[in-house]
Scaffold this active site. Sequence first.
Site, PDB file in Angstrom:
ATOM      1  N   HIS A 134       4.148   1.572   0.876  1.00 22.89           N
ATOM      2  CA  HIS A 134       3.093   2.612  -0.101  1.00 22.89           C
ATOM      3  C   HIS A 134       3.548   3.854  -0.296  1.00 22.89           C
ATOM      4  CE1 HIS A 134       0.112  -0.991  -0.334  1.00 22.89           C
ATOM      5  NE2 HIS A 134       1.237  -1.257  -0.963  1.00 22.89           N
ATOM      6  N   THR A 207      -4.833  -4.865   8.372  1.00 19.58           N
ATOM      7  CA  THR A 207      -5.081  -5.043   6.957  1.00 19.58           C
ATOM      8  C   THR A 207      -5.920  -5.803   6.608  1.00 19.58           C
ATOM      9  OG1 THR A 207      -3.907  -5.239   4.972  1.00 19.58           O
ATOM     10  CG2 THR A 207      -2.890  -6.133   7.126  1.00 19.58           C
ATOM     11  N   SER A 208      -6.758  -5.535   5.660  1.00 20.66           N
ATOM     12  CA  SER A 208      -7.827  -6.522   4.975  1.00 20.66           C
ATOM     13  C   SER A 208      -6.791  -7.535   4.296  1.00 20.66           C
ATOM     14  CB  SER A 208      -8.623  -5.766   3.879  1.00 20.66           C
ATOM     15  OG  SER A 208      -7.971  -5.153   3.108  1.00 20.66           O
TER      16      SER A 208
HETATM   17  C1  BJW Z   1      -8.666  -2.247  12.475  1.00 20.15           C
HETATM   18  C2  BJW Z   1      -9.488  -1.472  13.095  1.00 20.15           C
HETATM   19  C3  BJW Z   1      -8.777  -1.341  14.241  1.00 20.15           C
HETATM   20  C4  BJW Z   1     -10.402  -1.350  11.506  1.00 20.15           C
HETATM   21  N1  BJW Z   1      -7.499  -1.771  14.703  1.00 20.15           N
HETATM   22  N2  BJW Z   1      -7.817  -3.394  12.697  1.00 20.15           N
HETATM   23  C5  BJW Z   1      -6.433  -6.755 -10.784  1.00 20.15           C
HETATM   24  C6  BJW Z   1      -6.618  -5.571 -11.479  1.00 20.15           C
HETATM   25  C7  BJW Z   1      -5.450  -4.475 -11.225  1.00 20.15           C
HETATM   26  C8  BJW Z   1      -4.544  -4.804 -10.228  1.00 20.15           C
HETATM   27  C9  BJW Z   1      -4.459  -5.921  -9.580  1.00 20.15           C
HETATM   28  C10 BJW Z   1      -5.480  -6.953 -10.018  1.00 20.15           C
HETATM   29  N3  BJW Z   1      -4.923  -7.848  -9.015  1.00 20.15           N
HETATM   30  C11 BJW Z   1      -3.873  -7.599  -8.379  1.00 20.15           C
HETATM   31  C12 BJW Z   1      -3.397  -6.317  -8.622  1.00 20.15           C
HETATM   32  C13 BJW Z   1      -2.354  -5.575  -8.348  1.00 20.15           C
HETATM   33  C14 BJW Z   1      -2.777  -4.597  -7.174  1.00 20.15           C
HETATM   34  C15 BJW Z   1      -3.524  -5.081  -6.303  1.00 20.15           C
HETATM   35  O1  BJW Z   1      -3.212  -6.202  -5.294  1.00 20.15           O
HETATM   36  N4  BJW Z   1      -5.074  -5.115  -6.271  1.00 20.15           N
HETATM   37  C16 BJW Z   1      -5.912  -5.535  -5.207  1.00 20.15           C
HETATM   38  C17 BJW Z   1      -6.908  -4.730  -4.787  1.00 20.15           C
HETATM   39  C18 BJW Z   1      -6.808  -6.863  -6.136  1.00 20.15           C
HETATM   40  N5  BJW Z   1      -1.462  -4.031  -6.492  1.00 20.15           N
HETATM   41  C19 BJW Z   1      -0.797  -3.077  -7.257  1.00 20.15           C
HETATM   42  O2  BJW Z   1      -1.200  -2.577  -8.234  1.00 20.15           O
HETATM   43  C20 BJW Z   1       0.330  -2.836  -6.442  1.00 20.15           C
HETATM   44  N6  BJW Z   1       1.501  -2.728  -7.369  1.00 20.15           N
HETATM   45  C21 BJW Z   1       1.734  -3.887  -8.155  1.00 20.15           C
HETATM   46  O3  BJW Z   1       1.240  -4.780  -8.059  1.00 20.15           O
HETATM   47  O4  BJW Z   1       2.800  -3.531  -9.017  1.00 20.15           O
HETATM   48  C22 BJW Z   1       2.968  -4.620 -10.062  1.00 20.15           C
HETATM   49  C23 BJW Z   1       4.182  -3.969 -10.917  1.00 20.15           C
HETATM   50  C24 BJW Z   1       5.414  -4.636 -10.915  1.00 20.15           C
HETATM   51  C25 BJW Z   1       6.426  -4.217 -11.574  1.00 20.15           C
HETATM   52  C26 BJW Z   1       5.977  -2.992 -12.528  1.00 20.15           C
HETATM   53  C27 BJW Z   1       4.850  -2.312 -12.563  1.00 20.15           C
HETATM   54  C28 BJW Z   1       3.829  -2.959 -11.568  1.00 20.15           C
HETATM   55  C29 BJW Z   1       0.279  -1.635  -5.869  1.00 20.15           C
HETATM   56  C30 BJW Z   1      -0.636  -1.280  -4.785  1.00 20.15           C
HETATM   57  C31 BJW Z   1      -0.575   0.267  -4.186  1.00 20.15           C
HETATM   58  C32 BJW Z   1      -1.807   0.116  -3.180  1.00 20.15           C
HETATM   59  N7  BJW Z   1      -2.215   1.608  -3.126  1.00 20.15           N
HETATM   60  C33 BJW Z   1      -3.134   1.941  -2.102  1.00 20.15           C
HETATM   61  C34 BJW Z   1      -3.529   3.393  -2.080  1.00 20.15           C
HETATM   62  C35 BJW Z   1      -2.545   4.373  -2.447  1.00 20.15           C
HETATM   63  C36 BJW Z   1      -2.076   4.935  -1.058  1.00 20.15           C
HETATM   64  C37 BJW Z   1      -3.074   6.257  -0.665  1.00 20.15           C
HETATM   65  O5  BJW Z   1      -3.602   6.828  -1.194  1.00 20.15           O
HETATM   66  O6  BJW Z   1      -3.132   6.211   0.509  1.00 20.15           O
HETATM   67  O7  BJW Z   1      -2.819   1.645  -0.707  1.00 20.15           O
HETATM   68  S1  BJW Z   1      -4.649   0.904  -2.185  1.00 20.15           S
HETATM   69  C38 BJW Z   1      -4.878   1.063  -0.443  1.00 20.15           C
HETATM   70  O8  BJW Z   1      -4.907  -0.362  -0.070  1.00 20.15           O
HETATM   71  C39 BJW Z   1      -3.843   1.643   0.270  1.00 20.15           C
HETATM   72  C40 BJW Z   1      -3.437   0.857   1.319  1.00 20.15           C
HETATM   73  O9  BJW Z   1      -2.163   0.721   1.816  1.00 20.15           O
HETATM   74  C41 BJW Z   1      -3.879  -0.581   0.647  1.00 20.15           C
HETATM   75  C42 BJW Z   1      -4.115  -1.807   1.758  1.00 20.15           C
HETATM   76  O10 BJW Z   1      -5.375  -1.513   2.413  1.00 20.15           O
HETATM   77  P1  BJW Z   1      -5.409  -1.839   3.967  1.00 20.15           P
HETATM   78  O11 BJW Z   1      -4.344  -1.262   4.705  1.00 20.15           O
HETATM   79  O12 BJW Z   1      -5.501  -3.111   4.079  1.00 20.15           O
HETATM   80  O13 BJW Z   1      -6.775  -1.181   4.645  1.00 20.15           O
HETATM   81  P2  BJW Z   1      -8.262  -1.604   4.300  1.00 20.15           P
HETATM   82  O14 BJW Z   1      -9.001  -0.496   4.436  1.00 20.15           O
HETATM   83  O15 BJW Z   1      -8.452  -2.452   3.157  1.00 20.15           O
HETATM   84  O16 BJW Z   1      -8.251  -2.632   5.712  1.00 20.15           O
HETATM   85  C43 BJW Z   1      -8.309  -2.084   6.893  1.00 20.15           C
HETATM   86  C44 BJW Z   1      -8.411  -3.202   7.876  1.00 20.15           C
HETATM   87  O17 BJW Z   1      -8.175  -2.893   9.119  1.00 20.15           O
HETATM   88  C45 BJW Z   1      -9.773  -4.040   7.868  1.00 20.15           C
HETATM   89  O18 BJW Z   1      -9.599  -5.526   7.926  1.00 20.15           O
HETATM   90  C46 BJW Z   1     -10.505  -3.922   9.089  1.00 20.15           C
HETATM   91  O19 BJW Z   1     -11.085  -4.832   9.775  1.00 20.15           O
HETATM   92  C47 BJW Z   1      -9.326  -3.375  10.274  1.00 20.15           C
HETATM   93  N8  BJW Z   1      -9.636  -2.417  11.138  1.00 20.15           N
HETATM   94  N9  BJW Z   1     -10.363  -0.882  12.377  1.00 20.15           N
HETATM   95  C48 BJW Z   1      -7.306  -2.968  13.935  1.00 20.15           C
HETATM   96  N10 BJW Z   1      -9.076  -0.078  15.254  1.00 20.15           N
END
Ligand code: BJW
Length: 259
Positions: A134, A207-208
């Site tokens: 990302h 990751t969630s």
């Molecule tokens: C612990 C802990 C400890 C706590 N030890 N664990 C419907 C509508 C619109 C879009 C979509 C849709 N359906 C699907 C999509 C696509 C979309 C998507 O997946 N959306 C879903 C939310 C539904 N994806 C995209 O848009 C991606 N692009 C794409 O699909 O492109 C298609 C394309 C093709 C060709 C041309 C054009 C387009 C892009 C996704 C980008 C994500 N960006 C973000 C934000 C930007 C970065 C930033 O500002 O920092 O990235 S979103 C945010 O979520 C961030 C993260 O990297 C990402 C994942 O989150 P993560 O890491 O899982 O964090 P959390 O908070 O969710 O979970 C933390 C976990 O840790 C929990 O489980 C806790 O229990 C655990 N934890 N303490 C271990 N100590």
Amino acid sequence: MTPGDELGEVRDLLKSARRILVLTGAGVSAESGVPTFRGSDGLWKNHRPELLATPEAFHRDPRLVWEWYGWRRGIVGACNPNAGHDALARTTLRNSDARIATQNVDGLHASALEKAAEATVREPLPSTRPLELHGSLFRVRCTGCPVTGKHRGPIDATSAHSLPHCSECGALLRPDIVWFGEALDPQILEEAMTLAAAAEVCLVVGTSSVVQPAASLPRLTRQSGGRVVEVNPEETSLTSAAHSSLRGTAAHILPRILP
Ligand code: BJW
Ligand code: ZN
């Protein structure tokens, strides 16, 4: 099976495996002080993703978006890798077939790797570099030309004029981060998918597993006969598809399971 037995089983699995893909998310950095996104203390609790993490949001109000990323840079800049990052760094230094693909933009895996390499006087091979799915908080790219680069300084978001601009063409620079609706870098995604499909073990940490396409990587490992191990204090969307789920934090569990 008791939790202790499961931990021992995963430790043996990781000791005997060579091709390991580690997929990490915000939780791996939580114990370093970096906020996660979802959950009760997550960033999305008080900040709306559609106003901050989409290309439309940046087009509408670049000052607001840069202000938010400047604030996040300040938080992350004061954080250090934790015992989980350190354990993963040692593994990737020792085993050239182990690789980290991270959704995080905080650069803490790379910092841990540098630190581990210094401690062993071993130069990290380019192939140990974490795949940043990302992007990075500390890189920018130009909205008007192909320029990209490192950018670590504070952000002055007092006016549109004071925001970072390109030294080549004068256009506005943007964070080099993959926002919702944007495609991941095709080369990075391709490499992560290839590694996932070839992995004997996919270790999924903090990751969630709701954001695509990253969330599908462990499924590629499973489909090609590899094992999927999850480390997370909570149940996630991946849990039912994982062979083992170790309930605990990254800094606690990773040093206990990695060789
Ligand atoms: C612990 C802990 C400890 C706590 N030890 N664990 C419907 C509508 C619109 C879009 C979509 C849709 N359906 C699907 C999509 C696509 C979309 C998507 O997946 N959306 C879903 C939310 C539904 N994806 C995209 O848009 C991606 N692009 C794409 O699909 O492109 C298609 C394309 C093709 C060709 C041309 C054009 C387009 C892009 C996704 C980008 C994500 N960006 C973000 C934000 C930007 C970065 C930033 O500002 O920092 O990235 S979103 C945010 O979520 C961030 C993260 O990297 C990402 C994942 O989150 P993560 O890491 O899982 O964090 P959390 O908070 O969710 O979970 C933390 C976990 O840790 C929990 O489980 C806790 O229990 C655990 N934890 N303490 C271990 N100590
Ligand atoms: Zn430019």
